[in-house]
Design a protein around this motif. Structure first.
Motif, short mmCIF file in Angstrom:
data_model
loop_
_atom_site.label_atom_id
_atom_site.label_comp_id
_atom_site.label_asym_id
_atom_site.label_seq_id
_atom_site.Cartn_x
_atom_site.Cartn_y
_atom_site.Cartn_z
N SER A 2 0.71 -1.09 0.59
CA SER A 2 -0.04 0.20 0.09
C SER A 2 1.16 1.43 0.03
N VAL A 3 0.35 2.36 -0.90
CA VAL A 3 0.99 3.15 -1.01
C VAL A 3 0.22 4.80 0.89
N LEU A 4 1.77 4.98 1.47
CA LEU A 4 1.01 6.29 2.50
C LEU A 4 1.28 7.06 2.10
N TYR A 5 -0.17 8.55 2.36
CA TYR A 5 -0.40 9.76 1.80
C TYR A 5 -0.26 11.03 3.06
N PRO A 6 0.92 11.66 2.49
CA PRO A 6 0.86 12.80 3.78
C PRO A 6 -0.44 13.28 4.51
N ARG A 7 -0.45 13.43 5.14
CA ARG A 7 -1.69 13.95 6.42
C ARG A 7 -1.37 15.82 6.91
N LEU A 8 -1.78 15.87 6.82
CA LEU A 8 -1.81 17.61 7.17
C LEU A 8 -2.24 17.43 8.46
N LEU A 9 -1.42 18.54 9.14
CA LEU A 9 -1.91 18.64 10.53
C LEU A 9 -2.80 19.22 10.49
N PRO A 10 -3.66 19.61 11.57
CA PRO A 10 -5.38 20.05 11.70
C PRO A 10 -5.08 21.81 11.72
N GLY A 11 -4.10 21.87 12.46
CA GLY A 11 -3.50 23.59 12.40
C GLY A 11 -3.59 23.75 11.24
N GLU A 12 -2.75 23.21 10.08
CA GLU A 12 -2.15 23.55 8.45
C GLU A 12 -3.28 23.35 7.60
N SER A 13 -4.50 22.06 8.34
CA SER A 13 -5.58 22.67 7.63
C SER A 13 -6.49 23.36 7.63
N ASP A 14 -6.95 24.72 9.08
CA ASP A 14 -7.45 25.86 9.41
C ASP A 14 -6.85 26.79 8.43
N ARG A 15 -5.08 26.84 8.60
CA ARG A 15 -4.34 27.82 7.83
C ARG A 15 -4.32 28.11 6.27
N LEU A 16 -4.47 27.08 5.86
CA LEU A 16 -4.64 26.79 4.77
C LEU A 16 -6.36 27.45 3.53
N PHE A 17 -7.44 26.24 4.84
CA PHE A 17 -8.66 26.80 4.52
C PHE A 17 -9.07 28.43 4.54
N ALA A 18 -8.45 29.11 5.58
CA ALA A 18 -8.44 30.94 5.74
C ALA A 18 -8.00 31.22 4.74
N GLU A 19 -6.71 30.66 4.27
CA GLU A 19 -6.48 30.88 2.76
C GLU A 19 -6.85 31.30 1.82
N LEU A 20 -8.01 30.06 1.40
CA LEU A 20 -8.45 29.97 0.64
C LEU A 20 -9.77 31.22 0.04
N HIS A 21 -10.09 31.91 1.65
CA HIS A 21 -10.71 32.67 1.37
C HIS A 21 -9.55 34.26 1.27
N ARG A 22 -8.91 34.18 1.74
CA ARG A 22 -7.77 35.41 0.96
C ARG A 22 -7.73 36.11 -0.62
N LEU A 23 -7.50 34.64 -1.06
CA LEU A 23 -7.23 34.54 -2.04
C LEU A 23 -8.55 34.68 -3.34
N GLY A 24 -8.18 35.65 -4.59
CA GLY A 24 -9.17 35.61 -5.39
C GLY A 24 -9.53 34.68 -6.19
N PRO A 25 -10.42 35.03 -6.99
CA PRO A 25 -10.97 34.19 -7.68
C PRO A 25 -9.45 33.96 -9.44
N GLY A 26 -8.81 32.36 -9.77
CA GLY A 26 -8.07 32.27 -10.20
C GLY A 26 -6.37 32.89 -10.03
N GLU A 27 -6.40 32.86 -8.64
CA GLU A 27 -5.34 33.26 -7.44
C GLU A 27 -4.98 31.79 -6.90
N HIS A 28 -5.82 30.90 -6.58
CA HIS A 28 -5.16 29.65 -6.19
C HIS A 28 -3.99 28.98 -6.43
N LYS A 29 -4.04 28.39 -7.92
CA LYS A 29 -3.00 28.25 -7.61
C LYS A 29 -1.56 28.23 -7.15
N LYS A 30 -1.35 29.42 -6.65
CA LYS A 30 -0.70 29.82 -6.11
C LYS A 30 0.12 28.88 -4.40
N MET A 31 -1.35 28.06 -4.12
CA MET A 31 -1.64 27.47 -3.12
C MET A 31 -0.82 26.01 -3.54
#
Length: 257
Positions: A2-31
């Motif tokens: 089996s293949v193991l995938y990275p698991r994002l820590l909860p605090g980082e998930s919250d941070r990146l989810f907040a980053e989604l809202h700060r970026l405008g349409p078409g800018e999410h490729k920066k992430m």
């Protein structure tokens, strides 16, 4: 193995989810990235996915999105086509086993690090400019932008069939969700889910005698929901499960017509 995938820590998930809202349409490729310093792996159980494998997975899903007009907003038909193709890609190419696919943090990584621009395209912000956390953070895997697709492909996969993933194209998003959302009853038995979808496919070929296919499907699910309360479906053979689904569908159609 089996293949193991990275698991994002909860605090980082919250941070990146907040980053989604700060970026405008078409800018999410920066992430977009192929790794995260705030991700961890399971200590045992397989080998770690390679950077090349993650790149290949992104390119395959991106190609599926581009085939449906990405980055232009998709209509319902294009969304369904993308979901069907991506479900197959995730199941075939990721090499995940169910235990790994059950980890919420894995899907947080895929949605917020590897594929955020595509997930935003598929599940855009609502009228208030807010993204649904379920679609990105893996709070409910039956609603996650990507996890729900892997699960559908895993449940509907027929290894011995000429086209193993053909059942993915039988039902649209709303109808398939009616089945998969009942995860404590109907969806708890993959064999029953496949039988229901096969029955719907075969009935569409022959017609449902005046009742709409959707109405018959939903009436069938109501009847199956009552039946699974006292019937152990997993004890049935595949042919018996198919027969049960056909009979329940026939009863539903007769009650509606």
């Amino acid at each position: 193995m089996s293949v193991l995938y990275p698991r994002l820590l909860p605090g980082e998930s919250d941070r990146l989810f907040a980053e989604l809202h700060r970026l405008g349409p078409g800018e999410h490729k920066k992430m977009v990235a192929g790794h995260s310093s705030r991700a961890v792996y399971a200590a045992t159980g397989g080998r770690r996915v390679t950077r090349d494998e993650l790149d290949d997975l992104r390119h395959a899903v991106l190609a599926a999105a581009q085939a449906q007009g990405f980055p232009e907003p998709p209509g319902s038909a294009r969304r369904n086509a993308f979901d069907q193709q991506t479900a197959r890609i995730l199941h075939e190419q990721s090499l995940m086993v169910p235990g790994e696919a059950a980890q919420r943090q894995v899907w947080s990584f895929l949605a917020l690090v590897l594929l955020p621009d595509i997930c935003v395209w598929r599940w855009p912000a609502n009228d208030d400019g807010q993204y649904l956390a379920d679609r990105f953070k893996g709070l409910d895997l039956t609603r996650h932008a990507l996890a729900r697709l892997w699960t559908r492909a895993h449940v509907l996969h027929e290894p011995e069939a000429p086209e193993p993933y053909s059942l993915l194209s039988v039902l649209g998003e709303a109808d398939l969700d009616q089945i998969m959302a009942r995860r404590g009853s109907i969806a708890a038995s993959p064999a029953l889910v496949r039988a229901v979808v096969r029955g719907h496919r075969d009935a569409e070929r022959s017609g449902d005698g005046g009742a709409t296919a959707r109405a018959v499907l939903r009436e069938s699910l109501v009847r199956l929901l009552r039946l699974t309360a006292f019937l152990d479906v997993d004890s049935l053979s595949e042919s018996e499960t198919d027969h049960l689904a056909r009979m329940i569908r026939l009863e539903a159609r007769m009650s509606l017509t």
